[in-house]
Design a protein around this motif. Structure first.
Motif, short mmCIF file in Angstrom:
data_model
loop_
_atom_site.label_atom_id
_atom_site.label_comp_id
_atom_site.label_asym_id
_atom_site.label_seq_id
_atom_site.Cartn_x
_atom_site.Cartn_y
_atom_site.Cartn_z
N ASP A 176 41.26 52.69 39.34
CA ASP A 176 41.02 54.21 39.24
C ASP A 176 39.65 54.49 39.58
O ASP A 176 38.86 55.15 38.71
CB ASP A 176 41.33 54.73 37.87
CG ASP A 176 41.33 56.21 37.77
OD1 ASP A 176 41.72 57.17 38.75
OD2 ASP A 176 40.87 56.85 36.67
N GLY A 177 39.38 53.90 40.85
CA GLY A 177 37.81 53.99 41.29
C GLY A 177 36.86 53.28 40.63
O GLY A 177 35.75 53.71 40.06
N SER A 178 37.21 52.00 40.00
CA SER A 178 36.29 51.11 39.16
C SER A 178 34.98 50.97 39.98
O SER A 178 34.88 50.75 41.38
CB SER A 178 36.94 49.85 38.89
OG SER A 178 37.96 50.17 37.90
N THR A 179 33.90 50.63 39.29
CA THR A 179 32.58 50.48 39.91
C THR A 179 31.75 49.03 39.53
O THR A 179 30.83 48.75 39.63
CB THR A 179 31.58 51.65 39.69
OG1 THR A 179 31.43 51.69 38.27
CG2 THR A 179 31.96 53.14 40.24
N ASP A 180 32.84 48.36 38.46
CA ASP A 180 32.41 47.13 37.93
C ASP A 180 32.58 45.98 38.57
O ASP A 180 32.32 44.85 38.07
CB ASP A 180 32.35 47.05 36.54
CG ASP A 180 33.86 47.03 36.09
OD1 ASP A 180 34.77 47.29 37.12
OD2 ASP A 180 34.10 46.48 35.14
N GLY A 181 33.35 46.12 39.65
CA GLY A 181 34.10 44.88 40.40
C GLY A 181 35.56 44.74 39.99
O GLY A 181 36.35 43.79 40.40
N SER A 182 36.12 45.75 39.18
CA SER A 182 37.48 45.58 38.53
C SER A 182 38.51 45.82 39.90
O SER A 182 39.57 44.91 40.08
CB SER A 182 37.85 46.62 37.51
OG SER A 182 37.23 46.34 36.36
N GLY A 183 38.22 46.29 40.86
CA GLY A 183 38.82 46.63 41.96
C GLY A 183 39.30 45.31 42.75
O GLY A 183 40.34 44.74 43.03
N PRO A 184 38.12 44.56 43.21
CA PRO A 184 38.26 43.37 43.71
C PRO A 184 38.87 42.31 43.01
O PRO A 184 39.54 41.53 43.43
CB PRO A 184 37.03 42.88 44.19
CG PRO A 184 36.14 44.15 44.16
CD PRO A 184 36.71 45.02 43.24
N LEU A 185 38.70 42.35 41.69
CA LEU A 185 39.26 41.51 40.47
C LEU A 185 40.96 41.71 40.77
O LEU A 185 41.85 40.62 40.76
CB LEU A 185 39.01 41.86 39.23
CG LEU A 185 39.64 40.91 38.21
CD1 LEU A 185 39.66 39.36 38.35
CD2 LEU A 185 39.04 41.27 36.82
N CYS A 186 41.47 43.03 40.86
CA CYS A 186 42.80 43.26 40.98
C CYS A 186 43.34 42.66 42.37
O CYS A 186 44.57 41.83 42.07
CB CYS A 186 42.88 44.89 41.08
SG CYS A 186 42.61 45.70 39.58
#
Length: 350
Positions: free
Chosen positions: A39-49
């Protein structure tokens, strides 16, 4: 088509997400898919997914602009293919037999909804577990038709959080049961729709399968202006209307509506204790006054009785609020929060 689709909204939770996903990968029932909705993460959660999905073909990822966990769950539902839907929060964990036991119960009873219990677990700022309490279990047990459910509604624990139940996907789609774009009150809105949409059967399992992690920075331990707003109040009124409409006799469940209203008042005071060091006391009093003087809250505060409070400390707080002593009420809830924080620090040292 997988048996279960697990939908996980993800927002700035990079440190805890791997444990959440690992708890699903350890399930005794392995025919499932996972939808991680960034949901528009800014802490690197997106690439981790994306990394987690590259290692497990059952994991799928959706990236979207930030819109709140309700909109993230709805997007996951739009893509899910499972017979049943299970919602999990990205900072929580599940026990290994959740999917197997819930799916078996659903199929044996031909149920649209399966409800189960959970543990609460306090985390410190680094994400380390400090204390686990529970289990918090449903009061009912077994399978109920829609009519039987409403006859037993007084006994039912109608937890608003979506992660205490698994739902048939066709049922959710048939009645367009959604969280919508609400940022506060989306869980209550979802529950109200479930209560109002006739299901074939609902099954209650008196076992705990979910670990609800409470973080210092979570929405459960923070102040949100929207919680006190008109939109959130409208969602609570929806709940009242549905319960009154389905009560076996007129007014039979009004006391339950009253308890729910008083819980909101107590939660309002509790949330204001989290900003005692950052918000002027005069402003906190204004927010508390606003919460208590809404027609729904004012009515039930005036009619409150000891049996409508779950504990002695809640009843003391309600009595103070009932008298309109908002400054004293804030001091009381600040003290309770201080005592709880001290207890948590002592437990961390042990």
């Amino acid at each position: 088509m997988p048996d279960v689709s697990v939908i996980i909204p993800v927002y700035n939770i990079k440190t805890l997400l791997p444990c959440c996903v690992a708890s699903l990968q350890a399930q005794t029932w392995q025919d499932f898919e996972v939808w991680l909705v960034d949901d528009g993460s800014t802490d690197g959660s997106g690439p981790l997914c994306d990394e987690l999905a590259a290692k497990d073909t059952r994991i799928h990822v959706l990236h979207k602009e930030n819109g709140g966990q309700g909109s993230a769950r709805d997007l996951g539902l739009d893509h899910a293919q499972g017979e049943y839907i299970c919602y999990v929060d990205s900072d929580d964990e599940v026990l290994p037999n959740l999917l197997e036991d819930a799916l078996r119960a659903a199929r044996e009873a031909d149920a649209d909804i399966v409800c189960y219990g959970y543990y609460k677990q306090l985390l410190d700022g680094e994400g380390n577990a400090q204390q686990r309490s529970g289990p918090n279990l449903p009061a009912l047990s077994g399978a109920y038709t829609y009519e039987e459910f409403w006859q037993n509604f007084r006994k039912a624990k109608y937890e608003s959080v979506p992660w205490v139940r698994m739902c048939r996907r066709d049922y959710l789609q048939k009645y367009s049961i959604r969280f919508t774009s609400l940022r506060v009150g989306e869980d209550a809105h979802f529950l109200t729709q479930l209560l109002d949409a006739p299901f074939r059967r609902i099954v209650y399992l008196r076992s705990a399968y979910y670990i609800y992690n409470i973080r210092p920075s979570s929405t459960m331990t923070s102040f949100q202006k929207a919680y006190f707003g008109d939109e959130a109040a409208a969602r609570r009124a929806e709940f009242d209307d549905v319960v009154r409409r389905h009560a076996p006799t007129p007014g039979e469940y009004d006391d339950l509506i009253g308890r729910e209203a008083l819980c909101v008042v107590l939660e309002s005071a509790r949330k204001l204790s989290f900003v005692r060091d950052t918000m002027p006391n005069a402003e906190r009093i204004q927010w508390l006054r606003k919460a208590c003087e809404r027609p729904r809250a004012a009515k039930w505060l005036a009619e409150s009785r000891r049996e409508m409070a779950d504990s002695s400390w809640q009843w003391v707080g309600l009595c103070i609020l009932k008298g309109g002593h908002y400054r004293l009420a804030l001091a009381y809830f600040d003290l309770i929060q201080t005592l709880r924080s001290g207890r948590d620090r002592r437990m961390k040292k042990k």
